[in-house]
Write an enzyme that holds these catalytic residues in place. Sequence first.
Site, PDB file in Angstrom:
ATOM      1  N   LYS A 139      47.887  30.587  18.852  1.00 44.17           N
ATOM      2  CA  LYS A 139      48.064  29.247  18.264  1.00 44.17           C
ATOM      3  C   LYS A 139      46.715  28.541  18.298  1.00 44.17           C
ATOM      4  O   LYS A 139      46.470  27.634  19.094  1.00 44.17           O
ATOM      5  CB  LYS A 139      49.133  28.471  19.034  1.00 44.17           C
ATOM      6  CG  LYS A 139      49.777  27.375  18.214  1.00 44.17           C
ATOM      7  CD  LYS A 139      51.075  26.937  18.846  1.00 44.17           C
ATOM      8  CE  LYS A 139      51.611  25.670  18.248  1.00 44.17           C
ATOM      9  NZ  LYS A 139      51.975  25.777  16.835  1.00 44.17           N
TER      10      LYS A 139
ATOM     11  N   ARG B 284      52.221  31.389  26.133  1.00 52.24           N
ATOM     12  CA  ARG B 284      51.574  31.556  24.828  1.00 52.24           C
ATOM     13  C   ARG B 284      50.201  30.889  24.824  1.00 52.24           C
ATOM     14  O   ARG B 284      49.266  31.409  24.217  1.00 52.24           O
ATOM     15  CB  ARG B 284      52.479  30.998  23.721  1.00 52.24           C
ATOM     16  CG  ARG B 284      52.020  31.409  22.331  1.00 52.24           C
ATOM     17  CD  ARG B 284      53.040  31.091  21.276  1.00 52.24           C
ATOM     18  NE  ARG B 284      53.263  29.656  21.169  1.00 52.24           N
ATOM     19  CZ  ARG B 284      54.238  29.110  20.454  1.00 52.24           C
ATOM     20  NH1 ARG B 284      55.082  29.877  19.784  1.00 52.24           N
ATOM     21  NH2 ARG B 284      54.387  27.800  20.394  1.00 52.24           N
TER      22      ARG B 284
ATOM     23  N   GLU C 138      55.071  34.569   7.548  1.00 50.78           N
ATOM     24  CA  GLU C 138      55.806  33.405   8.044  1.00 50.78           C
ATOM     25  C   GLU C 138      55.758  32.239   7.072  1.00 50.78           C
ATOM     26  O   GLU C 138      55.083  32.296   6.042  1.00 50.78           O
ATOM     27  CB  GLU C 138      55.397  33.022   9.454  1.00 50.78           C
ATOM     28  CG  GLU C 138      53.953  32.676   9.646  1.00 50.78           C
ATOM     29  CD  GLU C 138      53.645  32.407  11.131  1.00 50.78           C
ATOM     30  OE1 GLU C 138      54.506  31.911  11.878  1.00 50.78           O
ATOM     31  OE2 GLU C 138      52.501  32.675  11.528  1.00 50.78           O
TER      32      GLU C 138
HETATM   33  N1  PLP Z   1      54.521  29.730  13.283  1.00 46.33           N
HETATM   34  C1  PLP Z   1      53.525  28.846  13.282  1.00 46.33           C
HETATM   35  C2  PLP Z   1      52.323  29.149  12.485  1.00 46.33           C
HETATM   36  C3  PLP Z   1      53.639  27.661  14.034  1.00 46.33           C
HETATM   37  O1  PLP Z   1      52.660  26.751  14.031  1.00 46.33           O
HETATM   38  C4  PLP Z   1      54.806  27.430  14.781  1.00 46.33           C
HETATM   39  C5  PLP Z   1      54.919  26.228  15.599  1.00 46.33           C
HETATM   40  O2  PLP Z   1      54.686  26.248  16.778  1.00 46.33           O
HETATM   41  C6  PLP Z   1      55.815  28.387  14.750  1.00 46.33           C
HETATM   42  C7  PLP Z   1      55.661  29.509  13.982  1.00 46.33           C
HETATM   43  C8  PLP Z   1      57.062  28.192  15.535  1.00 46.33           C
HETATM   44  O3  PLP Z   1      56.871  28.446  16.891  1.00 46.33           O
HETATM   45  P1  PLP Z   1      57.737  27.747  17.987  1.00 46.33           P
HETATM   46  O4  PLP Z   1      59.157  28.071  17.670  1.00 46.33           O
HETATM   47  O5  PLP Z   1      57.314  28.366  19.263  1.00 46.33           O
HETATM   48  O6  PLP Z   1      57.466  26.307  17.909  1.00 46.33           O
HETATM   49  C1  COI Z   2      55.292  23.227  16.210  1.00 44.36           C
HETATM   50  O1  COI Z   2      56.364  23.595  15.726  1.00 44.36           O
HETATM   51  O2  COI Z   2      55.176  22.822  17.374  1.00 44.36           O
HETATM   52  C2  COI Z   2      54.076  23.275  15.434  1.00 44.36           C
HETATM   53  O3  COI Z   2      53.085  23.534  16.001  1.00 44.36           O
HETATM   54  C3  COI Z   2      54.110  23.021  14.025  1.00 44.36           C
HETATM   55  C4  COI Z   2      52.918  22.248  13.482  1.00 44.36           C
HETATM   56  C5  COI Z   2      52.994  20.795  13.734  1.00 44.36           C
HETATM   57  C6  COI Z   2      51.621  22.861  13.763  1.00 44.36           C
END
Ligand code: PLP
Ligand code: COI
Length: 340
Positions: free
Chosen positions: A183, A80, A219
């Site tokens: 991200k 990612r 989301e």
């Molecule tokens: N959506 C956003 C905007 C986020 O910042 C995050 C955090 O990383 C997620 C979703 C969840 O992603 P992940 O499960 O890969 O941490």
């Molecule tokens: C995560 O779940 O790792 C996130 O990035 C959430 C937030 C702290 C930006």
Amino acid sequence: MDHIDWANLPFGYQKTNYNVRSYYREGEWGKIEVSDSEFVSIHMAATGLHYGQQAFEGLKAYMGKDGKVRLFRWDENAKRMQDSANGIMMAVPPMELFKEAVLKAVRMNAEFIPPHGTGAALYIRPLLFGSGPRVGVKPADEFLFMVFVTPVGAYFKEGFNPVSIMVSRDYDRAAPKGTGRYKVGGNYAASLTIGEIAHKEGYASVLFLDAREKKYIDEAGPANFFAIKGNTYITPLSESILPSITNKSLMVLAEDMGMKVERRKVALEELSEFDEVGACGTAAVISPIRRIADPEMGTEWNYCLDGKAGAKSTQLYQRLLDIQYGDAEDKFGWTTVVDF
Ligand code: PLP
Ligand code: COI
């Protein structure tokens, strides 16, 4: 680290011993350097400061009962970050560099890995930004990739207790063809104002809708959204949300539990048909949602009427954590044991 109150750790920054860095210069990634400074010295015209050439990741290292430390799906975070880098014209950190940097940052801060059973984990924050100077709007030619770690507890102060969230109608975090699926910091900047409004009103987070029609769920703040309807796990398909690794894993676990999984557009009105709803992410794990308010429309939806998380969300939460902490068999091969 006897002075850390592991069981009551907030989700916040705490200084650790070391971080690691690699510079991309003249078309090449340099050797991983170890630093004990919390600061970086950067050019004042760096594109990361001016033009948002910046991306980050978030993953965790978990201490098992067996004393082994596990990373959860680090390769997904690496991929990612590569997508984010490609998405905004940054140099792409190779998988091996990502892995070595993460492992090194964890190993060098072993004393900050929260003990098993405290509910805490070591949050790992890889960061990439344009460090080369530009004044015209152009990609940099130099980049810094670094990784720091910090021990954390639950993202929402409620932990696994159900939270209230608010529909965002006046603010979008990302445009339909924008950078929502990467991200990158800009998406988070766009979410700050409404996030603060929601917090002041007593909500844990906001629910973003699709920016084009304001009809579908995108989301939930820094987490993906999911719903349970009967025996089906439903989660939005959208080009403007972050592809969550937690959500991807929950879809596999739900199927494994004999549930049906639907990844599709989810209209806001469907909220009245769902049995359970929640937010999921590395930081949030699973946050069950008890109330979604849409103040502008004068509507609200309530769940968890007995005050507790729903049965399916609870089961998914437990199964995910058991794999992450090494308490259950890792039948999908998601964890990597860190050797010290
Ligand atoms: N959506 C956003 C905007 C986020 O910042 C995050 C955090 O990383 C997620 C979703 C969840 O992603 P992940 O499960 O890969 O941490
Ligand atoms: C995560 O779940 O790792 C996130 O990035 C959430 C937030 C702290 C930006």
